[in-house]
Design a protein around this motif. Structure first.
Motif, short mmCIF file in Angstrom:
data_model
loop_
_atom_site.label_atom_id
_atom_site.label_comp_id
_atom_site.label_asym_id
_atom_site.label_seq_id
_atom_site.Cartn_x
_atom_site.Cartn_y
_atom_site.Cartn_z
N CYS A 265 0.86 -1.19 0.00
CA CYS A 265 0.00 0.00 0.00
C CYS A 265 0.89 1.23 0.00
CB CYS A 265 -0.89 -0.01 1.23
SG CYS A 265 -1.82 1.53 1.51
N THR A 266 0.62 2.15 -0.90
CA THR A 266 1.27 3.45 -0.87
C THR A 266 0.19 4.53 -0.83
OG1 THR A 266 1.41 3.56 -3.28
CG2 THR A 266 3.31 2.67 -2.10
N TYR A 267 0.52 5.67 -0.31
CA TYR A 267 -0.48 6.71 -0.09
C TYR A 267 0.05 8.07 -0.54
CZ TYR A 267 2.45 8.00 3.83
OH TYR A 267 3.52 8.39 4.59
N SER A 268 -0.88 8.98 -0.68
CA SER A 268 -0.55 10.37 -0.99
C SER A 268 -1.48 11.27 -0.20
CB SER A 268 -0.70 10.63 -2.49
OG SER A 268 -0.48 12.00 -2.78
N VAL A 269 -0.91 12.08 0.68
CA VAL A 269 -1.70 13.04 1.46
C VAL A 269 -0.94 14.36 1.53
CG1 VAL A 269 -2.83 11.29 2.87
CG2 VAL A 269 -0.68 12.28 3.64
N SER A 270 -1.64 15.39 1.89
CA SER A 270 -1.01 16.70 1.96
C SER A 270 -0.37 16.95 3.32
CB SER A 270 -2.04 17.79 1.66
OG SER A 270 -3.13 17.68 2.55
N GLY A 271 -0.87 16.28 4.34
CA GLY A 271 -0.33 16.47 5.69
C GLY A 271 0.08 15.15 6.29
N ASN A 272 -0.16 15.00 7.58
CA ASN A 272 0.16 13.73 8.24
C ASN A 272 -0.88 12.68 7.90
OD1 ASN A 272 2.46 14.67 9.67
ND2 ASN A 272 1.09 15.71 11.11
N PRO A 273 -0.41 11.49 7.53
CA PRO A 273 -1.37 10.45 7.16
C PRO A 273 -1.87 9.67 8.37
CG PRO A 273 0.83 9.64 6.82
CD PRO A 273 0.97 11.05 7.34
N TYR A 274 -3.13 9.33 8.31
CA TYR A 274 -3.71 8.36 9.22
C TYR A 274 -4.09 7.17 8.37
CZ TYR A 274 -4.16 12.69 11.89
OH TYR A 274 -3.92 13.88 12.50
N LEU A 275 -3.51 6.03 8.64
CA LEU A 275 -3.60 4.89 7.74
C LEU A 275 -4.26 3.69 8.41
CD1 LEU A 275 -0.03 5.45 6.45
CD2 LEU A 275 -2.03 5.52 4.96
N PHE A 276 -5.01 2.94 7.62
CA PHE A 276 -5.80 1.83 8.15
C PHE A 276 -5.70 0.63 7.19
CE2 PHE A 276 -8.18 4.48 11.15
CZ PHE A 276 -8.00 5.73 10.60
N TRP A 277 -5.84 -0.56 7.78
CA TRP A 277 -6.03 -1.78 7.00
C TRP A 277 -7.33 -2.46 7.43
CZ3 TRP A 277 -4.07 -3.68 2.69
CH2 TRP A 277 -2.80 -3.26 2.27
N TYR A 278 -8.06 -2.93 6.38
CA TYR A 278 -9.28 -3.67 6.60
C TYR A 278 -9.23 -4.98 5.82
CZ TYR A 278 -11.66 0.45 8.52
OH TYR A 278 -12.04 1.50 9.31
N VAL A 279 -10.00 -5.96 6.28
CA VAL A 279 -10.13 -7.23 5.57
C VAL A 279 -11.61 -7.49 5.30
CG1 VAL A 279 -10.18 -8.58 7.72
CG2 VAL A 279 -9.55 -9.70 5.56
N GLN A 280 -11.88 -8.08 4.14
CA GLN A 280 -13.26 -8.40 3.79
C GLN A 280 -13.34 -9.84 3.32
OE1 GLN A 280 -15.00 -6.39 0.36
NE2 GLN A 280 -17.01 -6.38 1.32
N TYR A 281 -14.19 -10.62 4.00
CA TYR A 281 -14.48 -11.98 3.57
C TYR A 281 -15.70 -11.95 2.65
CZ TYR A 281 -11.12 -13.10 7.13
OH TYR A 281 -9.96 -13.16 7.86
N PRO A 282 -15.88 -12.98 1.82
CA PRO A 282 -16.95 -12.95 0.80
C PRO A 282 -18.32 -12.60 1.37
CG PRO A 282 -15.49 -14.80 0.42
CD PRO A 282 -15.06 -14.19 1.72
N ASN A 283 -18.96 -11.65 0.69
CA ASN A 283 -20.32 -11.22 1.04
C ASN A 283 -20.44 -10.74 2.49
OD1 ASN A 283 -21.54 -11.85 -1.53
ND2 ASN A 283 -21.24 -14.00 -0.98
N ARG A 284 -19.40 -10.15 2.98
CA ARG A 284 -19.41 -9.61 4.34
C ARG A 284 -18.96 -8.16 4.32
NH1 ARG A 284 -18.72 -13.84 8.04
NH2 ARG A 284 -18.98 -12.29 9.68
N GLY A 285 -19.20 -7.48 5.42
CA GLY A 285 -18.69 -6.12 5.56
C GLY A 285 -17.20 -6.13 5.84
N LEU A 286 -16.61 -4.94 5.84
CA LEU A 286 -15.18 -4.82 6.10
C LEU A 286 -14.91 -4.92 7.60
CD1 LEU A 286 -15.48 -3.57 3.22
CD2 LEU A 286 -13.48 -2.18 3.81
N GLN A 287 -13.80 -5.56 7.93
CA GLN A 287 -13.41 -5.74 9.32
C GLN A 287 -12.10 -5.00 9.56
OE1 GLN A 287 -13.29 -9.86 10.52
NE2 GLN A 287 -11.77 -9.47 12.10
N PHE A 288 -12.07 -4.14 10.57
CA PHE A 288 -10.89 -3.36 10.88
C PHE A 288 -9.77 -4.26 11.38
CE2 PHE A 288 -8.26 -0.05 12.38
CZ PHE A 288 -7.89 -0.34 13.69
N LEU A 289 -8.56 -4.06 10.86
CA LEU A 289 -7.39 -4.82 11.32
C LEU A 289 -6.47 -4.00 12.21
CD1 LEU A 289 -6.21 -6.85 8.17
CD2 LEU A 289 -7.24 -7.74 10.27
N LEU A 290 -5.99 -2.87 11.67
CA LEU A 290 -5.04 -2.07 12.43
C LEU A 290 -4.97 -0.68 11.83
CD1 LEU A 290 -2.52 -2.13 10.28
CD2 LEU A 290 -1.97 -4.28 11.40
#
Lengths: 115, 113
Positions: free
Chosen positions: A23-48
Motif C-alpha cells: 500500500c502506498t499513499y498520498s496526502v497533503s499532511g500527516n497520514p492516518y492509515l488503516f487496513w481492513y479485511v473483507q471476507y466474501p459477502n461480508r462487511g469490512l473488518q478493521f485490522l489495524l
C-alpha cells in the motif's frame, strides 16, 4: 486530495510462508492509515491503524504493518500465512478534512493462501 | 459493545422502483455515519456521510439520497432505481472525536433487474 494505491490485484502465497500486501499513499499532511479485511459477502473488518508514534503497528490476528514516511508506504505483513487469511484486503487513508472524517480506500488486494 | 445492523441483507428490485435501506447502530451515541457502495467486489465509493441528525453530505451526484432521522439511524433511499444502482451497500460508523477507525455493517446486496 488524498489517495491510496494497492498495486497488486492479487497476492498468492503458500501456507506457512510470509506475506506482504503493498500500500502506498498520498496526502497533503500527516497520514492516518488503516487496513481492513473483507471476507466474501461480508462487511469490512478493521485490522489495524497508524496514527503516530511507533512505525510498526500490530493486531491480534497476527498481522502487522509498517509505516514508512520516506517511501509513503504502509505495507501489511504476516510472518506465517494461514489458509483462513484468504480474503480481500483494503488499505485506507484518513481524509484531512476533519469535519468529514471519511476514509479513502484503495482498490483492494485479493490474498490467496494455498494449503 | 457496539453493533451495527443493516437490512435487508439482499434485495432484488425492478428498474424504476423505490429503494429504502436501513442502518442502525447500537451501543454508542453521536456517531458519524457513512454509506458506501462496493461494485464488483472491489473498491468502495463513499456515497454519503453524516455527523449528526439531519446533517447529510453527499459525495457524488446520483439518484440516491440519505437521511438520518435519529441519532443512530441512517437510511439510504431512491425514488426510481437504475440498473447502475446494483451493488453491495455498506453502512459504517465511527466515533466522532479523534482519529478513529470506521466499523462496517454486514452489507446489503442490491440487484436491480
Amino acid at each position: 486530495a488524498q489517495s491510496v494505491a494497492q498495486p497488486e490485484d492479487q497476492v498468492n502465497v503458500a501456507e506457512g510462508n510470509p506475506l506482504t500486501v503493498k500500500c502506498t499513499y498520498s496526502v497533503s499532511g500527516n497520514p492516518y492509515l488503516f487496513w481492513y479485511v473483507q471476507y466474501p459477502n461480508r462487511g469490512l473488518q478493521f485490522l489495524l491503524k497508524y496514527i503516530s508514534g511507533d512505525n510498526l503497528v500490530k493486531c491480534s490476528y497476527g498481522f502487522e504493518a509498517e509505516f514508512n514516511k520516506s517511501q509513503t508506504s504502509f505495507h501489511l505483513k504476516n510472518p506465517s500465512a494461514l489458509v483462513s487469511d484468504s480474503a480481500l484486503y483494503f488499505c485506507a487513508v484518513r481524509d484531512m478534512d476533519m469535519g468529514r472524517r471519511a476514509l479513502t480506500f484503495g482498490s483492494g488486494t485479493r490474498l490467496q493462501v494455498q494449503p | 459493545s457496539q453493533t451495527i445492523h443493516q437490512w435487508p441483507a439482499t434485495l432484488v428490485q425492478p428498474v424504476g422502483s423505490p429503494l429504502s435501506l436501513e442502518c442502525t447502530v447500537e451501543g454508542t451515541s453521536n456517531p458519524n455515519l457513512y454509506w458506501y457502495r462496493q461494485a464488483a467486489g472491489r473498491g468502495l465509493q463513499l456515497l454519503f456521510y453524516s455527523v449528526g441528525i439531519g446533517q447529510i453530505s453527499s459525495e457524488v451526484p446520483q439518484n440516491l439520497s440519505a437521511s438520518r432521522p435519529q441519532d443512530r439511524q441512517f437510511i439510504l433511499s431512491s425514488k426510481k432505481l437504475l440498473l447502475s444502482d446494483s451493488g453491495f451497500y455498506l453502512c459504517a460508523w465511527s466515533v466522532r472525536a479523534g482519529v478513529n477507525e470506521q466499523y462496517f455493517g454486514p452489507g446489503t446486496r442490491l440487484t436491480v433487474t
